[in-house]
Write an enzyme that holds these catalytic residues in place. Structure first.
Site, mmCIF file in Angstrom:
data_model
loop_
_atom_site.group_PDB
_atom_site.id
_atom_site.type_symbol
_atom_site.label_atom_id
_atom_site.label_comp_id
_atom_site.label_asym_id
_atom_site.label_seq_id
_atom_site.Cartn_x
_atom_site.Cartn_y
_atom_site.Cartn_z
ATOM 1 N N SER A 104 0.855 -1.198 0.000
ATOM 2 C CA SER A 104 0.000 0.000 0.000
ATOM 3 C C SER A 104 0.890 1.248 0.000
ATOM 4 C CB SER A 104 -0.892 0.004 1.246
ATOM 5 O OG SER A 104 -0.090 0.214 2.405
ATOM 6 N N ASP A 114 -1.312 -1.682 -3.919
ATOM 7 C CA ASP A 114 -2.687 -1.712 -3.402
ATOM 8 C C ASP A 114 -3.201 -0.272 -3.241
ATOM 9 O OD1 ASP A 114 -4.962 -2.938 -2.273
ATOM 10 O OD2 ASP A 114 -4.165 -2.758 -0.231
ATOM 11 N N HIS A 158 -13.234 -2.671 4.636
ATOM 12 C CA HIS A 158 -11.889 -2.812 5.201
ATOM 13 C C HIS A 158 -11.903 -2.801 6.731
ATOM 14 C CE1 HIS A 158 -10.753 -1.142 1.152
ATOM 15 N NE2 HIS A 158 -9.912 -2.154 1.264
ATOM 16 N N GLY A 159 -10.851 -3.367 7.303
ATOM 17 C CA GLY A 159 -10.613 -3.201 8.736
ATOM 18 C C GLY A 159 -11.225 -4.303 9.600
ATOM 19 N N ARG A 177 -2.625 -8.664 10.627
ATOM 20 C CA ARG A 177 -2.303 -7.748 11.743
ATOM 21 C C ARG A 177 -2.777 -8.349 13.058
ATOM 22 N NH1 ARG A 177 -3.361 -1.574 9.598
ATOM 23 N NH2 ARG A 177 -2.606 -1.885 7.490
HETATM 24 P P1 13P Z 1 -9.034 -6.313 5.225
HETATM 25 O O1 13P Z 1 -9.026 -5.066 6.021
HETATM 26 O O2 13P Z 1 -10.360 -7.034 5.322
HETATM 27 O O3 13P Z 1 -7.920 -7.240 5.536
HETATM 28 O O4 13P Z 1 -8.906 -5.896 3.670
HETATM 29 C C1 13P Z 1 -7.644 -5.587 3.127
HETATM 30 C C2 13P Z 1 -7.739 -4.986 1.766
HETATM 31 O O5 13P Z 1 -8.764 -4.951 1.129
HETATM 32 C C3 13P Z 1 -6.501 -4.421 1.208
HETATM 33 O O6 13P Z 1 -6.705 -3.795 -0.018
HETATM 34 O O1 G3H Z 2 -6.966 -1.501 2.250
HETATM 35 C C1 G3H Z 2 -5.982 -1.091 2.852
HETATM 36 C C2 G3H Z 2 -4.982 -2.037 3.357
HETATM 37 O O2 G3H Z 2 -5.450 -2.736 4.474
HETATM 38 C C3 G3H Z 2 -3.686 -1.334 3.591
HETATM 39 O O3 G3H Z 2 -3.716 -0.625 4.774
HETATM 40 O O4 G3H Z 2 -3.070 1.665 4.042
HETATM 41 O O5 G3H Z 2 -2.859 0.949 6.445
HETATM 42 O O6 G3H Z 2 -1.303 0.044 4.703
HETATM 43 P P1 G3H Z 2 -2.667 0.607 5.005
HETATM 44 ZN ZN ZN Z 3 -8.556 -2.746 -0.154
#
Ligand code: 13P
Ligand code: G3H
Ligand code: ZN
Length: 316
Positions: free
Chosen positions: A48, A81, A179-180, A260
């Site tokens: 990312s 990403d 996400h999250g 994580r």
């Molecule tokens: P999660 O937060 O469900 O692990 O999703 C990660 C993601 O979509 C990264 O692009």
């Molecule tokens: O979708 C986002 C990913 O979980 C990456 O997270 O931007 O905190 O690295 P981050």
């Molecule tokens: Zn994502």
């Protein structure tokens, strides 16, 4: 061996899905590569903008290059990403990434098309695959917060127009995930009818599922028993739904949060049980083992386990 995500998708489409894991450090890379060799599975390592900032661009790339040397049998794509346009160009020109995501999902449809199309042109000229996103996931991604109420599932007709206008290689779709760690409360399932509608209009197009962590209750309970204060009612995606989603064209499944949680559980438990310890290599080694086991389990659920020999035959 680094290959494009498109090459992996062609072999996987409709049969299984590739796990796409975010990494930020050496321990995650070691566990990721080792676990996928244990599972004999191809995979996608994704970086990312946050990871590029945290480790530094040369460092995060060097970690992957080093992992490649340690695990020469691994077959994987290196993917950006949630990229913006400038970061996509950086990655395309670097020659290291085999795949990028341009995330202009927060833009109007027309702007999303225009931006994605520019990125596709630059990427395809360098043999790099492109993922784009249409629709809005709930939750927080990078610095864009999308209110749950405004979270929208991807419209299949719009998806068809988008793909035809951009020639993108894969599409991240909003199909009920976010996400999250705090995705859903209570019983939750993917929107299979919506995935099937999208596949009907875009047969053969690899679909990407973001926000695919499972947030296992046992993991949350162990973290909390070791001093954490995570919400125990948090729920994620049921891993037993991966195969059904894969049969409907979901070919890339993004997982970050669950990794994580593994890190947090290992370290909290280690320092709870060894309060006088300060050699971080001990929990670090435990984490690599646990992360490797974690990706083996996911590869089995995704159907990617055992596919490596076939992928090697087809791609080398
Ligand atoms: P999660 O937060 O469900 O692990 O999703 C990660 C993601 O979509 C990264 O692009
Ligand atoms: O979708 C986002 C990913 O979980 C990456 O997270 O931007 O905190 O690295 P981050
Ligand atoms: Zn994502």
């Amino acid at each position: 061996m680094i290959v494009t995500s498109s090459a992996l998708f062609t072999l996987a489409y409709g049969k299984y899905a590739l796990g796409a894991y975010n990494i930020n450090n050496m321990e995650q890379a070691l566990g990721l590569f080792r676990g996928h060799l244990d599972a004999e599975a191809p995979f996608i390592v994704q970086i990312s903008k946050g990871a590029r900032k945290y480790a530094g661009i040369p460092m995060i790339e060097a970690i992957i290059r080093a992992a490649d040397k340690i695990f020469p049998q691994a077959i994987y794509a290196v993917h950006l990403d949630h990229g913006d346009e400038a970061t996509c160009y950086d990655c395309i020109e670097s020659g290291f990434y085999s795949s990028v995501m341009i995330d202009a999902s927060h833009e109007t449809f027309e702007n999303n098309v225009a931006i994605t199309r520019r990125v596709v042109e630059r990427a395809h000229a360098r043999g790099v695959s492109v993922e784009a996103e249409l629709g809005m996931l709930g939750g927080v991604e990078e610095d864009i917060a999308v209110d749950e109420k405004h979270a929208m599932l991807t419209d299949p007709e719009e998806a068809k127009r988008f793909v035809e206008a951009t020639h993108v290689d894969s599409l991240a779709v909003a199909i009920g995930t976010s996400h999250g760690a705090y995705k859903f409360k209570g019983q939750q399932s993917l929107h299979f009818a919506r995935i099937a509608n999208i596949q009907q209009l875009l047969p053969g197009l690899p679909l990407v599922m973001h926000g695919s962590s499972s947030v296992p209750q046992e993991e949350v309970a162990r973290i909390n028993a070791a001093g954490g204060t995570l919400d125990p009612s948090a729920r994620g995606v049921d891993v037993n739904e991966f195969q059904r989603a894969a049969s409907l064209g979901v070919t890339k499944v993004n997982i970050d949060t669950d990794g994580r949680l593994v890190w947090t559980r290992v370290h909290r438990e280690f320092f709870r049980d060894h309060p006088a310890e300060f050699d971080f290599r001990k929990p670090g080694t435990l984490f690599v083992d646990e992360f490797a086991k974690f990706v083996v389990h996911k590869a089995e659920k995704l159907g990617a386990a055992g596919q490596l020999a076939h992928v090697r035959n087809e791609l080398s």
